[in-house]
Design a protein around this motif. Structure first.
Motif, PDB file in Angstrom:
ATOM      1  N   MET A   1      20.368 -63.594  16.044  1.00 29.73           N
ATOM      2  CA  MET A   1      18.979 -64.015  16.179  1.00 29.73           C
ATOM      3  C   MET A   1      18.822 -65.144  17.189  1.00 29.73           C
ATOM      4  O   MET A   1      17.706 -65.596  17.450  1.00 29.73           O
ATOM      5  CB  MET A   1      18.416 -64.444  14.823  1.00 29.73           C
ATOM      6  CG  MET A   1      18.179 -63.284  13.863  1.00 29.73           C
ATOM      7  SD  MET A   1      17.149 -63.713  12.428  1.00 29.73           S
ATOM      8  CE  MET A   1      18.251 -64.801  11.517  1.00 29.73           C
ATOM      9  N   GLY A   2      19.943 -65.605  17.757  1.00 26.09           N
ATOM     10  CA  GLY A   2      19.868 -66.589  18.822  1.00 26.09           C
ATOM     11  C   GLY A   2      20.018 -68.025  18.392  1.00 26.09           C
ATOM     12  O   GLY A   2      19.730 -68.943  19.174  1.00 26.09           O
ATOM     13  N   PHE A   3      20.494 -68.262  17.174  1.00 23.00           N
ATOM     14  CA  PHE A   3      20.700 -69.632  16.720  1.00 23.00           C
ATOM     15  C   PHE A   3      22.129 -70.075  17.009  1.00 23.00           C
ATOM     16  O   PHE A   3      23.070 -69.276  16.913  1.00 23.00           O
ATOM     17  CB  PHE A   3      20.433 -69.757  15.218  1.00 23.00           C
ATOM     18  CG  PHE A   3      18.999 -69.547  14.830  1.00 23.00           C
ATOM     19  CD1 PHE A   3      18.044 -70.519  15.085  1.00 23.00           C
ATOM     20  CD2 PHE A   3      18.606 -68.381  14.208  1.00 23.00           C
ATOM     21  CE1 PHE A   3      16.714 -70.327  14.734  1.00 23.00           C
ATOM     22  CE2 PHE A   3      17.283 -68.174  13.849  1.00 23.00           C
ATOM     23  CZ  PHE A   3      16.323 -69.150  14.112  1.00 23.00           C
ATOM     24  N   LEU A   4      22.277 -71.337  17.344  1.00 22.73           N
ATOM     25  CA  LEU A   4      23.593 -71.946  17.491  1.00 22.73           C
ATOM     26  C   LEU A   4      24.035 -72.425  16.116  1.00 22.73           C
ATOM     27  O   LEU A   4      23.400 -73.294  15.520  1.00 22.73           O
ATOM     28  CB  LEU A   4      23.497 -73.124  18.467  1.00 22.73           C
ATOM     29  CG  LEU A   4      24.779 -73.889  18.763  1.00 22.73           C
ATOM     30  CD1 LEU A   4      25.770 -73.000  19.488  1.00 22.73           C
ATOM     31  CD2 LEU A   4      24.457 -75.131  19.609  1.00 22.73           C
ATOM     32  N   VAL A   5      25.125 -71.843  15.606  1.00 27.44           N
ATOM     33  CA  VAL A   5      25.567 -72.135  14.243  1.00 27.44           C
ATOM     34  C   VAL A   5      27.022 -72.594  14.282  1.00 27.44           C
ATOM     35  O   VAL A   5      27.911 -71.817  14.635  1.00 27.44           O
ATOM     36  CB  VAL A   5      25.434 -70.896  13.325  1.00 27.44           C
ATOM     37  CG1 VAL A   5      25.802 -71.265  11.893  1.00 27.44           C
ATOM     38  CG2 VAL A   5      24.021 -70.327  13.383  1.00 27.44           C
ATOM     39  N   PRO A   6      27.308 -73.839  13.926  1.00 29.11           N
ATOM     40  CA  PRO A   6      28.689 -74.331  13.944  1.00 29.11           C
ATOM     41  C   PRO A   6      29.490 -73.789  12.760  1.00 29.11           C
ATOM     42  O   PRO A   6      28.920 -73.231  11.816  1.00 29.11           O
ATOM     43  CB  PRO A   6      28.516 -75.847  13.847  1.00 29.11           C
ATOM     44  CG  PRO A   6      27.242 -76.029  13.103  1.00 29.11           C
ATOM     45  CD  PRO A   6      26.346 -74.893  13.537  1.00 29.11           C
ATOM     46  N   PRO A   7      30.813 -73.963  12.782  1.00 26.01           N
ATOM     47  CA  PRO A   7      31.625 -73.556  11.632  1.00 26.01           C
ATOM     48  C   PRO A   7      31.141 -74.236  10.362  1.00 26.01           C
ATOM     49  O   PRO A   7      30.705 -75.384  10.392  1.00 26.01           O
ATOM     50  CB  PRO A   7      33.037 -74.013  12.013  1.00 26.01           C
ATOM     51  CG  PRO A   7      33.028 -74.067  13.505  1.00 26.01           C
ATOM     52  CD  PRO A   7      31.634 -74.497  13.883  1.00 26.01           C
TER      53      PRO A   7
ATOM     54  N   ASP B   1      20.711 -76.883  21.299  1.00 27.55           N
ATOM     55  CA  ASP B   1      20.278 -75.996  22.379  1.00 27.55           C
ATOM     56  C   ASP B   1      20.523 -74.539  21.971  1.00 27.55           C
ATOM     57  O   ASP B   1      21.565 -73.957  22.259  1.00 27.55           O
ATOM     58  CB  ASP B   1      21.029 -76.338  23.668  1.00 27.55           C
ATOM     59  CG  ASP B   1      20.463 -75.611  24.878  1.00 27.55           C
ATOM     60  OD1 ASP B   1      19.362 -75.041  24.760  1.00 27.55           O
ATOM     61  OD2 ASP B   1      21.123 -75.602  25.931  1.00 27.55           O
ATOM     62  N   HIS B   2      19.545 -73.954  21.286  1.00 28.40           N
ATOM     63  CA  HIS B   2      19.695 -72.597  20.756  1.00 28.40           C
ATOM     64  C   HIS B   2      19.352 -71.554  21.812  1.00 28.40           C
ATOM     65  O   HIS B   2      18.345 -71.700  22.530  1.00 28.40           O
ATOM     66  CB  HIS B   2      18.802 -72.416  19.531  1.00 28.40           C
ATOM     67  CG  HIS B   2      19.119 -73.372  18.417  1.00 28.40           C
ATOM     68  ND1 HIS B   2      20.139 -73.143  17.522  1.00 28.40           N
ATOM     69  CD2 HIS B   2      18.569 -74.568  18.082  1.00 28.40           C
ATOM     70  CE1 HIS B   2      20.200 -74.160  16.662  1.00 28.40           C
ATOM     71  NE2 HIS B   2      19.268 -75.029  16.981  1.00 28.40           N
ATOM     72  N   PRO B   3      20.156 -70.492  21.930  1.00 27.09           N
ATOM     73  CA  PRO B   3      19.853 -69.446  22.912  1.00 27.09           C
ATOM     74  C   PRO B   3      18.475 -68.820  22.756  1.00 27.09           C
ATOM     75  O   PRO B   3      17.895 -68.342  23.732  1.00 27.09           O
ATOM     76  CB  PRO B   3      20.969 -68.415  22.657  1.00 27.09           C
ATOM     77  CG  PRO B   3      22.111 -69.232  22.142  1.00 27.09           C
ATOM     78  CD  PRO B   3      21.471 -70.289  21.289  1.00 27.09           C
ATOM     79  N   ASN B   4      17.928 -68.819  21.547  1.00 30.74           N
ATOM     80  CA  ASN B   4      16.591 -68.251  21.346  1.00 30.74           C
ATOM     81  C   ASN B   4      15.473 -69.240  21.656  1.00 30.74           C
ATOM     82  O   ASN B   4      14.290 -68.917  21.523  1.00 30.74           O
ATOM     83  CB  ASN B   4      16.429 -67.713  19.921  1.00 30.74           C
ATOM     84  CG  ASN B   4      16.579 -68.797  18.851  1.00 30.74           C
ATOM     85  OD1 ASN B   4      16.587 -69.982  19.138  1.00 30.74           O
ATOM     86  ND2 ASN B   4      16.706 -68.369  17.601  1.00 30.74           N
ATOM     87  N   GLY B   5      15.820 -70.461  22.055  1.00 30.22           N
ATOM     88  CA  GLY B   5      14.829 -71.460  22.406  1.00 30.22           C
ATOM     89  C   GLY B   5      14.193 -72.170  21.229  1.00 30.22           C
ATOM     90  O   GLY B   5      13.196 -72.879  21.393  1.00 30.22           O
ATOM     91  N   ALA B   6      14.750 -72.013  20.022  1.00 28.07           N
ATOM     92  CA  ALA B   6      14.168 -72.636  18.838  1.00 28.07           C
ATOM     93  C   ALA B   6      14.258 -74.157  18.922  1.00 28.07           C
ATOM     94  O   ALA B   6      15.282 -74.712  19.320  1.00 28.07           O
ATOM     95  CB  ALA B   6      14.868 -72.146  17.578  1.00 28.07           C
ATOM     96  N   VAL B   7      13.158 -74.838  18.525  1.00 30.38           N
ATOM     97  CA  VAL B   7      13.120 -76.295  18.631  1.00 30.38           C
ATOM     98  C   VAL B   7      12.755 -77.002  17.332  1.00 30.38           C
ATOM     99  O   VAL B   7      12.956 -78.215  17.216  1.00 30.38           O
ATOM    100  CB  VAL B   7      12.129 -76.743  19.731  1.00 30.38           C
ATOM    101  CG1 VAL B   7      12.605 -76.307  21.105  1.00 30.38           C
ATOM    102  CG2 VAL B   7      10.724 -76.205  19.457  1.00 30.38           C
ATOM    103  N   GLU B   8      12.221 -76.286  16.328  1.00 27.11           N
ATOM    104  CA  GLU B   8      11.862 -76.977  15.088  1.00 27.11           C
ATOM    105  C   GLU B   8      11.497 -75.971  14.004  1.00 27.11           C
ATOM    106  O   GLU B   8      11.021 -74.863  14.287  1.00 27.11           O
ATOM    107  CB  GLU B   8      10.666 -77.900  15.321  1.00 27.11           C
ATOM    108  CG  GLU B   8      10.566 -79.068  14.343  1.00 27.11           C
ATOM    109  CD  GLU B   8      11.724 -80.046  14.458  1.00 27.11           C
ATOM    110  OE1 GLU B   8      12.602 -80.008  13.568  1.00 27.11           O
ATOM    111  OE2 GLU B   8      11.781 -80.840  15.428  1.00 27.11           O
ATOM    112  N   LEU B   9      11.738 -76.367  12.751  1.00 22.17           N
ATOM    113  CA  LEU B   9      11.259 -75.627  11.587  1.00 22.17           C
ATOM    114  C   LEU B   9       9.804 -76.019  11.360  1.00 22.17           C
ATOM    115  O   LEU B   9       9.509 -77.194  11.138  1.00 22.17           O
ATOM    116  CB  LEU B   9      12.109 -75.967  10.366  1.00 22.17           C
ATOM    117  CG  LEU B   9      11.630 -75.428   9.003  1.00 22.17           C
ATOM    118  CD1 LEU B   9      11.677 -73.917   8.970  1.00 22.17           C
ATOM    119  CD2 LEU B   9      12.481 -76.028   7.886  1.00 22.17           C
ATOM    120  N   VAL B  10       8.892 -75.042  11.410  1.00 17.55           N
ATOM    121  CA  VAL B  10       7.466 -75.384  11.367  1.00 17.55           C
ATOM    122  C   VAL B  10       6.698 -74.706  10.237  1.00 17.55           C
ATOM    123  O   VAL B  10       5.508 -74.959  10.074  1.00 17.55           O
ATOM    124  CB  VAL B  10       6.776 -75.060  12.709  1.00 17.55           C
ATOM    125  CG1 VAL B  10       7.344 -75.936  13.821  1.00 17.55           C
ATOM    126  CG2 VAL B  10       6.920 -73.584  13.071  1.00 17.55           C
ATOM    127  N   GLY B  11       7.355 -73.856   9.452  1.00 13.70           N
ATOM    128  CA  GLY B  11       6.614 -73.215   8.379  1.00 13.70           C
ATOM    129  C   GLY B  11       7.514 -72.608   7.330  1.00 13.70           C
ATOM    130  O   GLY B  11       8.650 -72.230   7.605  1.00 13.70           O
TER     131      GLY B  11
END
Length: 329
Positions: free
Chosen positions: A28-34, A203-213
């Motif tokens: 889905m394009g999120f940067l997810v660490p171990p 810096d997420h590949p999908n351009g996500a910047v905040e949880l809004v809802g």
């Protein structure tokens, strides 16, 4: 006087297979660490022991998405190979209470998974968590008090240790669990430290910047009661939006929707249980680019009447994951 709860802190997606969930979120394009495997001594002087939950975050400047699964006492079986121990620290005088609360949290995760795989955690952010705790107590809301844990800060932060202060609301229903209400784990966390949070991968590949809802679906006849409960939690009224009730926060919103109105809000969605958190929304820099990324990665994409796009819950481990332009109100 300002509000003591101001925004969404994080939402938690509880899963059976953490490696599978991380793979989904990366698609889905999120940067997810171990993932981290929290560990504490069960008593003063004892060895570190993993227990409670294993989790990882997709981080934003002021919030995050949590992926979590239950960890059986002393075990890390079934977790990704790159899972790492995260030692937690607490003063000796509060260690027994904290261990009890973490045990309760782990037991709650197991109960959540028995109910369904999906969203079971919603935590709000507070600039004044002690004031929030006092207000909730005065309003008759049961909770476990403000807990404090410390963990190593990410590399690049100006401080070596990150302090996390939080409280969990206890349910009032007969036989209810500590640290959980009917729909899941709901509580308040002190605002994220911007320096510490800024040192994480944002810096997420999908351009996500905040949880809004976030969306909480309830039985039609229970809408009024749940609305009053959250008005007490948040210290503010909800507004009407068609059949839904919306709590406006700073740059975000919690939406309560009756079961009969869910399909209009999120077309094609049906709750697997009531009440339940059924979806959340993140803001992205460029919605068209996000939509293209989702489709390239083989994920189904639907559109809401308001113009958001979302991955339906049946393709996202029980959670509808929506995206909207960061410039949207």
């Amino acid at each position: 006087m300002g509000n003591d709860i101001v925004r969404l802190h994080h939402i938690g997606h509880i899963v059976e297979d953490l490696a599978q969930a991380i793979g989904l979120y990366e698609r889905m394009g999120f940067l997810v660490p171990p993932p981290g495997l929290p560990a504490m001594p069960r008593s003063e002087g004892a060895q570190l022991e993993p227990f409670g939950a294993a989790n990882t975050h997709a981080d934003f400047p002021g919030s995050f998405l949590e992926l979590a699964t239950r960890v059986k006492d002393g075990e890390g079986a079934g977790l990704p190979a790159d899972a790492r121990l995260v030692p937690l620290e607490a003063p000796p005088e509060v260690l027994p209470v904290l261990v009890e609360r973490i045990n309760e949290a782990g037991a709650n995760l197991g109960a959540f998974l028995e109910r369904f795989e999906g969203l079971h955690i919603l935590m709000f952010s507070s600039p004044a968590i002690d004031e929030a705790a006092t207000r909730l107590t005065a309003a008759g809301v049961r909770h476990g008090g403000v807990n404090t844990v410390r963990r190593a800060a990410p590399r690049g932060a100006k401080v070596p240790v990150e302090t996390v202060r939080y409280l969990e609301i206890d349910g009032d229903e007969p036989g209810g669990r500590s640290g959980a209400v009917t729909e899941g784990r709901v509580g308040v966390v002190a605002d994220l430290d911007p320096d510490v949070q800024g040192a994480r991968g944002l810096d997420h590949p999908n351009g996500a910047v905040e949880l809004v809802g976030a969306v909480l679906c309830v039985a039609d006849l229970e809408l009024g009661a749940v609305q009053r409960r959250y008005e007490t939690y948040l210290g503010r009224p909800a507004r009407r939006s068609g059949p839904a009730r919306v709590f406006d926060l700073d740059g975000a919103a919690l939406t309560l929707v009756p079961e009969s109105g869910l399909a209009a809000l999120l077309p094609g969605e049906r709750p697997v249980a009531l009440p339940a958190f059924v979806g959340y929304t993140v803001a992205v820099r460029d919605l068209a680019l996000t939509r293209d990324l989702l489709r390239r990665n083989g994920l189904p994409v639907r559109e809401t009447p308001s113009g958001e796009v979302f991955v339906p819950s049946d393709a996202a481990l029980g959670a509808a994951v929506a995206f909207r332009p960061a410039s949207a109100g």
